[in-house]
Each structure stands twice: as structure tokens, then as C-alpha cells.
Write an enzyme that holds these catalytic residues in place. Structure first.
Site, PDB file in Angstrom:
ATOM      1  CE  LYS A   1      -1.020   0.612   4.869  1.00  0.00           C
ATOM      2  NZ  LYS A   1      -2.013   0.897   5.863  1.00  0.00           N
TER       3      LYS A   1
ATOM      4  CB  CYS B   1      11.509  -4.967   9.036  1.00  0.00           C
ATOM      5  SG  CYS B   1      13.238  -5.379   9.171  1.00  0.00           S
TER       6      CYS B   1
ATOM      7  CB  ALA C   1      12.601  -8.764  10.786  1.00  0.00           C
TER       8      ALA C   1
ATOM      9  CG  HIS D   1      42.566 -15.453  23.142  1.00  0.00           C
ATOM     10  ND1 HIS D   1      41.811 -15.096  24.229  1.00  0.00           N
ATOM     11  CD2 HIS D   1      43.778 -14.846  23.289  1.00  0.00           C
ATOM     12  CE1 HIS D   1      42.536 -14.326  25.028  1.00  0.00           C
ATOM     13  NE2 HIS D   1      43.731 -14.145  24.479  1.00  0.00           N
TER      14      HIS D   1
HETATM   15  P1  FAD Z   1       5.545  -5.710   8.125  1.00  0.00           P
HETATM   16  O1  FAD Z   1       6.988  -5.473   8.107  1.00  0.00           O
HETATM   17  O2  FAD Z   1       4.726  -4.949   9.088  1.00  0.00           O
HETATM   18  O3  FAD Z   1       5.034  -5.433   6.641  1.00  0.00           O
HETATM   19  C1  FAD Z   1       3.702  -5.467   6.298  1.00  0.00           C
HETATM   20  C2  FAD Z   1       3.491  -4.635   5.053  1.00  0.00           C
HETATM   21  O4  FAD Z   1       2.200  -4.878   4.551  1.00  0.00           O
HETATM   22  C3  FAD Z   1       3.580  -3.136   5.296  1.00  0.00           C
HETATM   23  O5  FAD Z   1       4.469  -2.537   4.389  1.00  0.00           O
HETATM   24  C4  FAD Z   1       2.156  -2.642   5.058  1.00  0.00           C
HETATM   25  O6  FAD Z   1       2.091  -1.344   4.506  1.00  0.00           O
HETATM   26  C5  FAD Z   1       1.662  -3.660   4.070  1.00  0.00           C
HETATM   27  N1  FAD Z   1       0.205  -3.809   4.036  1.00  0.00           N
HETATM   28  C6  FAD Z   1      -0.627  -4.005   5.085  1.00  0.00           C
HETATM   29  N2  FAD Z   1      -1.887  -4.165   4.668  1.00  0.00           N
HETATM   30  C7  FAD Z   1      -1.844  -4.048   3.314  1.00  0.00           C
HETATM   31  C8  FAD Z   1      -2.833  -4.141   2.301  1.00  0.00           C
HETATM   32  N3  FAD Z   1      -4.122  -4.406   2.585  1.00  0.00           N
HETATM   33  N4  FAD Z   1      -2.447  -3.968   1.023  1.00  0.00           N
HETATM   34  C9  FAD Z   1      -1.153  -3.725   0.707  1.00  0.00           C
HETATM   35  N5  FAD Z   1      -0.187  -3.651   1.621  1.00  0.00           N
HETATM   36  C10 FAD Z   1      -0.535  -3.816   2.905  1.00  0.00           C
HETATM   37  N6  FAD Z   1      12.293  -7.257  14.435  1.00  0.00           N
HETATM   38  C11 FAD Z   1      13.486  -7.876  14.458  1.00  0.00           C
HETATM   39  O7  FAD Z   1      13.566  -9.080  14.178  1.00  0.00           O
HETATM   40  N7  FAD Z   1      14.641  -7.202  14.773  1.00  0.00           N
HETATM   41  C12 FAD Z   1      14.624  -5.895  15.104  1.00  0.00           C
HETATM   42  O8  FAD Z   1      15.670  -5.314  15.385  1.00  0.00           O
HETATM   43  C13 FAD Z   1      13.379  -5.220  15.105  1.00  0.00           C
HETATM   44  N8  FAD Z   1      13.318  -3.913  15.423  1.00  0.00           N
HETATM   45  C14 FAD Z   1      12.114  -3.271  15.381  1.00  0.00           C
HETATM   46  C15 FAD Z   1      12.080  -1.930  15.743  1.00  0.00           C
HETATM   47  C16 FAD Z   1      10.876  -1.258  15.730  1.00  0.00           C
HETATM   48  C17 FAD Z   1      10.845   0.189  16.118  1.00  0.00           C
HETATM   49  C18 FAD Z   1       9.687  -1.932  15.329  1.00  0.00           C
HETATM   50  C19 FAD Z   1       8.380  -1.197  15.265  1.00  0.00           C
HETATM   51  C20 FAD Z   1       9.720  -3.260  14.976  1.00  0.00           C
HETATM   52  C21 FAD Z   1      10.929  -3.947  15.012  1.00  0.00           C
HETATM   53  N9  FAD Z   1      11.016  -5.303  14.702  1.00  0.00           N
HETATM   54  C22 FAD Z   1      12.216  -5.945  14.751  1.00  0.00           C
HETATM   55  C23 FAD Z   1       9.818  -6.079  14.322  1.00  0.00           C
HETATM   56  C24 FAD Z   1       9.757  -6.233  12.785  1.00  0.00           C
HETATM   57  O9  FAD Z   1       9.754  -4.959  12.192  1.00  0.00           O
HETATM   58  C25 FAD Z   1       8.521  -7.012  12.389  1.00  0.00           C
HETATM   59  O10 FAD Z   1       8.487  -8.242  13.088  1.00  0.00           O
HETATM   60  C26 FAD Z   1       8.502  -7.290  10.901  1.00  0.00           C
HETATM   61  O11 FAD Z   1       8.544  -6.107  10.154  1.00  0.00           O
HETATM   62  C27 FAD Z   1       7.273  -8.110  10.506  1.00  0.00           C
HETATM   63  O12 FAD Z   1       7.318  -8.340   9.141  1.00  0.00           O
HETATM   64  P2  FAD Z   1       6.007  -8.595   8.291  1.00  0.00           P
HETATM   65  O13 FAD Z   1       6.469  -8.847   6.905  1.00  0.00           O
HETATM   66  O14 FAD Z   1       5.153  -9.596   8.950  1.00  0.00           O
HETATM   67  O15 FAD Z   1       5.175  -7.237   8.363  1.00  0.00           O
END
Ligand code: FAD
Ligand code: NAD
Length: 466
Positions: A34, A42, A320, A444
């Protein structure tokens, strides 16, 4: 209408990895996002920008606190240029998301920009600049998560903020109040603490990072207190109110007494919730759980057989690398393979300094399951490597089965623990015993020697350097 073998909704580390793996397996693949930038939470507002700011603020802290001892004199004052720090962070994000564009092109994946919503179980409407419809035999939902809130908090995104705003502040808070002593609160809290803010953490549970091994919570708590964090565990937040530039947080402490905190910014970091808004999952007949997650079976398949879901939008750790593993997994399931994910071996990391890292079972979990275990622990301060870099805090703790010596959990606090945990994951994947690890040569001087020493301690209490 374009037709695909697989369409993926969401381009985070779950969705874009699923897309690449599907393309590698010869499927005609589309990904729908989107936002105009790929990479999801992430890359845009999560892992990558937070680590960029952690690194920048770490450099600053080193410069003001440690350079002198290292024999480095800086003429004049060292100052923070927050605008430049945030700009560098953004350029890291831009380079990283640009890399995903390249990977999509390289793998011949069609990218659609717009909100994807189900028309039925094989058709998706995409509402972007124009409206389009595509057809797909298989669909993977990878729509991720958004920050949670408490019902009585009005997040105004100026003073009462989530992690997204905390990654792009235009001034350093004088006093940042953090609600939630989990990963986000402590990582971003540490960024602003290093830059000069007072930081007060308010945590509902009786310890910070409450889902990790209690030994890690205790050590991190000790270290953060040394860094002058004010940590208030067992506090139930009741209200958050903004008065001009001031934010007033009221909470009940353990004794039920009301405590008031006043700051200029309040970061609400009480977890994240699955995101399905606008997806119109009902149109495809896809079931959600009571917690709003997409319900999936062990193959990450929803109740509709050609629709799968992965990452933060389904059960499990919101990480992630967990999302990415699931992305590859689902692509392979669709291709008819029989992949496997060992969820017990998904490591968890907190990127504070010292870092905190963990894999496998915690002591609390082993006790609850009635497993007989033994412990080997080794302090980082006993390592030559730690003294060389003045990173003395922390330890490595190995939990092994009392009878078989199999490693059941590894928990560490220390410099570079985030990278060190990989050794424990490999060892546990191959069902290593503590003695196996203790007999492997570790270079080491390295921080990883603490893992060998902890393994020696777990084997027969025969650590060498303590
Ligand atoms: P997301 O990364 O949330 O991606 C989902 C995508 O789907 C988004 O781009 C969204 O716009 C899109 N989307 C949603 N609905 C629709 C739709 N209907 N149509 C089209 N597109 C849509 N995890 C780690 O492992 N290590 C870290 O260091 C870490 N640091 C983090 C720091 C912060 C501040 C935050 C907030 C999170 C962090 N995380 C970390 C968690 C990590 O970001 C998430 O676990 C990860 O991004 C999940 O991936 P995902 O693909 O499931 O979803
Ligand atoms: P979290 O679950 O790590 O921490 C939330 C904290 O808030 C918990 O300690 C919880 O007990 C506390 N809390 C809940 N309700 C509260 C209340 N009413 N008052 C006070 N405290 C309360 O969640 P997060 O820090 O918001 O992060 C969200 C997700 O993002 C996590 O699942 C995490 O895995 C992921 N993330 C991962 C990393 C990483 O891997 N390094 C970094 C940032 C975020």
C-alpha cells in the site's frame, strides 16, 4: 486481468522474502504494497532505522564518555546534530528499501502499489493511483502489524508518540517517559538517553523484558540503572495527559499508590497488534482469531486452502527473521515441498548496549515444564576481549539437560551478543551438548569465548578463566 501463481499482500520481511522464494521456485509472482516504498515496518520504521539511530547515538556516547580514556582528545565540544543523525538514518533506510526494488526486478516479480483487498478467494482489488484487479491461484497475506495502544491514551504523534514518531523527532526530549519496558521502549529509550534525555520507563510487569529469561532482565536492569535510566516495574499506567508541551502520566505502583510522572515526550511501546484493516478478509472467507490475527495451521494455511498468512499478522514472535523464515516456508509449501521451521530456535535480541540475546528455553520455562537442567554461566568481565574494549557488563548462560547434557537454552547480555547468539542457534539446531560447545576452539580474544567458558561451566563446572 493479470493472472499469477502467487500474489503476496504486504512487502515487509515476510512478504518480500516469500515473493523472492516463490520466484526462485518458478512461480509467476506479484507483490502488493500500500505504501510507495517496499520493505514494510522492518525496513522503513522498525529494525533498520532503530539500529541506525542506536549506532549513531552509541558513537556519540563513546565520544563523550570513553574517548578520553582511550587517549583520544577532541578539541572543543562534541555536539549532537540530530537533524543529520535522522537524515543519515533515512539514507540507510532509502538504500535498504532501494535494494528490495532491485531484488523484485531481478526476480521478475510484478510490484503493485496500492491497498490490496480481497474480492474473493482468488481475486484481489488494488486501490492505488488507479484501481486494478488481479487473479492468483495462491495468496499470501503478509500485512504485518501496527503499534498497540492503551484504550485511554490519545496518541497525538507530537508529544505522545509511538516508535514511528520516535524515529524522526526534531529535538532531543528533556525527559522521555516510556510506557512499556519491552524491546522498543528500551532500544529507543537508550537512543535518547545517550543523546542527553532523562528516561523514565514504566512497566506493568514486575521486570523489564518480561518474556525473556529473568536473569537477562536482572542484568539489563542493573546496567540501565548504571546508565541512569529510571525504571519503574510493577506500575499500572492509568492516564496520560498532554498539557501544552508537558505530558503527565499517572500510574499505580505495586502498593496501589498513585505516582505521577512529568515529561515532555511519552513513548507508548506496549506491543504491536496484527494489521488487517482494509484487507476485506471476510470476502475470501478467511477466519481471524479473537486477537485479530489471521488464523493459520502448521502449514501457515488459513481456513481457505489457497490462502496463507505469515509474519506479524499470525501467531508467534513479532520478529523480522521469523517473518522471513515463514515467507520461505510458505513458498516451499505452495511448491509442494515439506519445509520445517524450528520455532524454538528463533533467537530474540534486544539491541541495547550491552546487547541481550536469547534462544531456546528460559529457566522459568524449564522449571514450569519440570525439566531437570544444569546451568553454566560466565561473566563477560573475565574476558581479555571485554577489557580491551571496556565492555565489561553481562554474561553468557547455558542451560543444559541435567541427564543428557543437551543444550536447551542460551541467554546472554554483552557486547555483540546479537551476533554471538548465532553460534548457540547452530549448536542447538544440531542438538549439541554443552560439552560439544566446550570442546570447540573459539578464537582468542573474542567475546564468543564466554560461550565456550559457559559451556565448560555447564559441563562439569570447569570454566578455565574464573
Ligand atoms: P511488516 O513489516 O509490518 O510489513 C507489512 C506490510 O504490509 C507493510 O508494508 C504494510 O504497509 C503492508 N500492508 C498491510 N496491509 C496491506 C494491504 N491491505 N495492502 C497492501 N499492503 C498492505 N524485528 C526484528 O527481528 N529485529 C529488530 O531489530 C526489530 N526492530 C524493530 C524496531 C521497531 C521500532 C519496530 C516497530 C519493529 C521492530 N522489529 C524488529 C519487528 C519487525 O519490524 C517485524 O516483526 C517485521 O517487520 C514483521 O514483518 P512482516 O512482513 O510480517 O510485516
Ligand atoms: P514488547 O512486547 O517487547 O514490550 C511491551 C512491554 O510493554 C512489555 O514489557 C509489557 O509488559 C509492557 N506493557 C504492556 N501493557 C502495559 C501497560 N499497560 N503499562 C505498562 N507496560 C505495559 O513490545 P514492543 O516493545 O512494543 O515491541 C513490539 C514488537 O516489535 C515486539 O513483539 C518485538 O518483538 C518487536 N520488536 C523487536 C525488536 C528486536 O527484535 N530487537 C525491536 C523492536 C521491536
Amino acid at each position: 486481468m493479470n493472472s499469477y501463481d502467487v500474489a503476496i499482500i504486504g512487502s515487509g520481511p515476510g512478504g518480500y522474502v516469500a515473493a523472492i522464494r516463490c520466484a526462485q521456485l518458478g512461480m509467476k509472482t506479484a507483490i502488493i504494497e500500500k505504501y510507495s516504498v517496499l520493505g514494510g515496518t522492518c525496513l522503513n520504521v522498525g529494525c533498520i532505522p532503530s539500529k541506525a539511530l542506536l549506532d549513531s547515538s552509541h558513537h556519540y556516547e563513546d565520544a563523550i564518555k570513553h574517548f578520553e580514556e582511550h587517549g583520544i582528545d577532541i578539541p572543543g565540544d562534541v555536539k549532537v546534530n540530530l537533524k543529520q543523525m535522522i537524515a543519515r538514518k533515512q539514507s540507510v533506510v532509502d538504500q535498504t528499501t532501494g535494494g528490495i526494488d532491485y531484488l523484485m526486478k531481478k526476480n521478475k516479480i510484478d510490484v503493485y502499489q496500492g491497498l490490496g483487498s480481497f474480492k474473493d478467494a482468488t481475486h484481489i482489488l488494488i486501490k492505488g493511483e488507479k484501481e486494478e484487479e488481479i487473479e492468483a491461484k495462491n495468496i499470501i497475506i503478509a500485512t504485518g502489524s501496527k503499534p498497540s495502544n492503551l484504550p485511554f491514551i490519545n496518541i497525538d504523534k507530537e508529544r505522545i508518540i509511538t516508535s514511528t514518531e520516535a524515529l524522526k523527532l526534531t529535538e532531543i526530549p528533556k525527559h522521555l517517559i516510556v510506557i512499556g519496558g519491552g524491546v522498543i521502549g528500551l532500544e529507543l529509550g537508550q537512543v535518547y538517553k545517550r543523546l542527553g534525555a532523562d528516561v523514565t520507563v514504566i512497566e506493568y510487569m514486575d521486570r523489564i523484558i518480561p518474556t525473556m529469561d529473568a536473569g537477562l532482565s536482572k542484568e539489563l536492569n542493573k546496567v540501565l540503572k548504571k546508565q541512569k535510566f529510571k525504571i519503574n516495574a510493577s506500575h499500572k499506567v492509568k492516564s496520560v495527559e498532554r498539557k501544552g508541551d508537558e505530558v503527565i502520566v499517572k500510574a499505580d505502583n505495586k502498593k496501589g499508590e498513585e505516582v505521577e510522572f512529568k515529561g515532555d515526550y511519552c513513548l507508548v511501546s506496549v506491543g504491536r497488534r496484527p494489521y488487517t484493516e482494509g484487507l476485506n478478509a471476510e470476502a475470501a472467507g478467511v477466519k481471524l482469531t479473537e486477537r485479530g490475527q489471521i488464523e493459520v495451521n502448521d502449514n501457515l494455511q488459513t481456513n481457505v486452502s489457497n490462502i496463507y498468512a505469515i509474519g506479524d499478522v499470525v501467531k508467534g514472535a513479532m520478529l523480522a527473521h521469523k517473518a522471513s523464515e515463514e515467507g520461505s516456508f510458505v513458498a516451499e509449501v505452495i511448491a509442494g515441498q515439506k519445509p520445517h521451521i524450528n520455532y524454538n530456535l528463533i533467537p530474540g535480541v534486544v539491541y541495547t548496549w550491552p546487547e541481550v540475546a536469547s534462544v531456546g528455553k528460559t529457566e522459568e520455562q524449564l522449571k514450569e515444564a519440570g525439566v531437570e537442567y544444569k546451568t553454566g554461566q560466565f561473566p563477560m568481565r573475565a574476558l581479555g576481549r571485554s577489557r580491551a574494549s571496556m565492555d565489561l557488563d553481562g554474561f553468557v548462560k547455558i542451560l543444559a539437560d541435567k541427564n543428557t547434557d543437551e543444550v536447551l537454552g542460551v541467554h546472554m547480555v554483552g557486547a555483540r551478543a546479537a551476533d554471538m547468539i548465532a553460534e548457540a542457534v547452530v549448536a542447538m539446531e544440531y542438538k549439541a551438548s554443552a560439552e560439544d560447545i566446550s570442546r570447540m576452539s573459539h578464537a582468542h580474544p573474542t567475546f564468543a569465548e564466554a560461550t565456550k567458558e559457559a559451556a565448560l561451566a555447564a559441563t562439569e563446572d570447569r570454566a578455565l578463566h574464573i
